[in-house]
Scaffold this motif. Sequence first.
Motif, PDB file in Angstrom:
ATOM      1  N   ALA A  40       8.264  41.882   1.780  1.00  0.00           N
ATOM      2  CA  ALA A  40       6.885  41.466   2.016  1.00  0.00           C
ATOM      3  C   ALA A  40       6.043  41.773   0.792  1.00  0.00           C
ATOM      4  CB  ALA A  40       6.322  42.196   3.226  1.00  0.00           C
ATOM      5  N   HIS A  41       5.231  40.825   0.440  1.00  0.00           N
ATOM      6  CA  HIS A  41       4.272  41.034  -0.640  1.00  0.00           C
ATOM      7  C   HIS A  41       2.882  41.166  -0.034  1.00  0.00           C
ATOM      8  CE1 HIS A  41       7.596  39.569  -3.095  1.00  0.00           C
ATOM      9  NE2 HIS A  41       7.000  40.209  -4.074  1.00  0.00           N
ATOM     10  N   ILE A  42       2.075  41.959  -0.679  1.00  0.00           N
ATOM     11  CA  ILE A  42       0.702  42.161  -0.243  1.00  0.00           C
ATOM     12  C   ILE A  42      -0.204  41.424  -1.222  1.00  0.00           C
ATOM     13  CG2 ILE A  42      -1.117  43.858   0.191  1.00  0.00           C
ATOM     14  CD1 ILE A  42       1.310  44.004   2.116  1.00  0.00           C
ATOM     15  N   VAL A  43      -1.158  40.692  -0.681  1.00  0.00           N
ATOM     16  CA  VAL A  43      -2.118  39.951  -1.502  1.00  0.00           C
ATOM     17  C   VAL A  43      -3.507  40.448  -1.127  1.00  0.00           C
ATOM     18  CG1 VAL A  43      -3.030  37.673  -2.066  1.00  0.00           C
ATOM     19  CG2 VAL A  43      -0.610  37.933  -1.525  1.00  0.00           C
ATOM     20  N   THR A  44      -4.309  40.750  -2.141  1.00  0.00           N
ATOM     21  CA  THR A  44      -5.690  41.125  -1.881  1.00  0.00           C
ATOM     22  C   THR A  44      -6.616  40.138  -2.581  1.00  0.00           C
ATOM     23  OG1 THR A  44      -5.892  42.631  -3.768  1.00  0.00           O
ATOM     24  CG2 THR A  44      -5.096  43.564  -1.684  1.00  0.00           C
TER      25      THR A  44
ATOM     26  N   ILE B 245     -16.380  42.845  -0.555  1.00  0.00           N
ATOM     27  CA  ILE B 245     -15.335  42.895   0.459  1.00  0.00           C
ATOM     28  C   ILE B 245     -13.967  42.741  -0.184  1.00  0.00           C
ATOM     29  CG2 ILE B 245     -16.751  42.089   2.385  1.00  0.00           C
ATOM     30  CD1 ILE B 245     -15.504  39.319   1.911  1.00  0.00           C
ATOM     31  N   LEU B 246     -12.989  43.318   0.473  1.00  0.00           N
ATOM     32  CA  LEU B 246     -11.601  43.225   0.047  1.00  0.00           C
ATOM     33  C   LEU B 246     -10.801  42.742   1.241  1.00  0.00           C
ATOM     34  CD1 LEU B 246      -9.481  43.851  -2.191  1.00  0.00           C
ATOM     35  CD2 LEU B 246      -9.240  46.104  -1.098  1.00  0.00           C
ATOM     36  N   VAL B 247     -10.118  41.616   1.080  1.00  0.00           N
ATOM     37  CA  VAL B 247      -9.290  41.048   2.133  1.00  0.00           C
ATOM     38  C   VAL B 247      -7.843  41.376   1.789  1.00  0.00           C
ATOM     39  CG1 VAL B 247      -8.612  38.924   3.322  1.00  0.00           C
ATOM     40  CG2 VAL B 247     -10.960  39.183   2.468  1.00  0.00           C
ATOM     41  N   ILE B 248      -7.119  41.950   2.740  1.00  0.00           N
ATOM     42  CA  ILE B 248      -5.729  42.352   2.514  1.00  0.00           C
ATOM     43  C   ILE B 248      -4.839  41.533   3.446  1.00  0.00           C
ATOM     44  CG2 ILE B 248      -4.086  44.259   2.495  1.00  0.00           C
ATOM     45  CD1 ILE B 248      -6.575  46.125   2.252  1.00  0.00           C
ATOM     46  N   MET B 249      -3.839  40.867   2.852  1.00  0.00           N
ATOM     47  CA  MET B 249      -2.942  40.017   3.628  1.00  0.00           C
ATOM     48  C   MET B 249      -1.492  40.240   3.231  1.00  0.00           C
ATOM     49  SD  MET B 249      -4.842  36.360   3.652  1.00  0.00           S
ATOM     50  CE  MET B 249      -6.604  36.239   3.585  1.00  0.00           C
ATOM     51  N   LYS B 250      -0.611  39.894   4.130  1.00  0.00           N
ATOM     52  CA  LYS B 250       0.815  39.847   3.847  1.00  0.00           C
ATOM     53  C   LYS B 250       1.129  38.391   3.487  1.00  0.00           C
ATOM     54  CE  LYS B 250       5.125  39.851   6.247  1.00  0.00           C
ATOM     55  NZ  LYS B 250       5.297  38.949   7.350  1.00  0.00           N
ATOM     56  N   ALA B 251       1.928  38.189   2.448  1.00  0.00           N
ATOM     57  CA  ALA B 251       2.271  36.835   2.003  1.00  0.00           C
ATOM     58  C   ALA B 251       3.750  36.564   2.236  1.00  0.00           C
ATOM     59  CB  ALA B 251       1.941  36.668   0.525  1.00  0.00           C
ATOM     60  N   ASP B 252       4.043  35.449   2.906  1.00  0.00           N
ATOM     61  CA  ASP B 252       5.430  35.032   3.088  1.00  0.00           C
ATOM     62  C   ASP B 252       6.007  34.462   1.804  1.00  0.00           C
ATOM     63  OD1 ASP B 252       5.282  35.688   5.787  1.00  0.00           O
ATOM     64  OD2 ASP B 252       4.758  33.649   6.392  1.00  0.00           O
ATOM     65  N   ASN B 253       5.141  33.805   1.030  1.00  0.00           N
ATOM     66  CA  ASN B 253       5.590  33.084  -0.156  1.00  0.00           C
ATOM     67  C   ASN B 253       4.520  33.218  -1.239  1.00  0.00           C
ATOM     68  OD1 ASN B 253       5.515  30.555  -1.882  1.00  0.00           O
ATOM     69  ND2 ASN B 253       7.490  30.277  -0.851  1.00  0.00           N
TER      70      ASN B 253
END
Length: 101
Positions: free
Chosen positions: A2-6, A48-56
């Motif tokens: 899993a990669h994390i994208v902010t 603001i900081l948005v933190i997401m998990k990236a599938d690709n």
Amino acid sequence: MAHIVTFKHIVDDFDGWKRAFDRQGDVRRRHGLHLLDVIQNVDNPSEILVIMKADNLDQAREFWRSSEDRATLDRTGVEERREMLIGRSVMSGEGASVIRE
């Protein structure tokens, strides 16, 4: 893995931005992004900081560059798109969230 994208933004109206952000869930999911958290700076509530998990990762980068995302941000009062960071978790501490696939 899993990669994390902010995504870091400066907004002029957090509540307006949040309403539009919530409506954009389908667009994020189409780009393989899954929301983990939204952080609002306590010293500067416009940041603001948005933190997401990236599938690709390619899809995540496409989302960042997409005109659909830019149009939404323009309508929601984003004053400045500061940065996008793509990373991977290399260490977790006590009380840290753990992402399992």
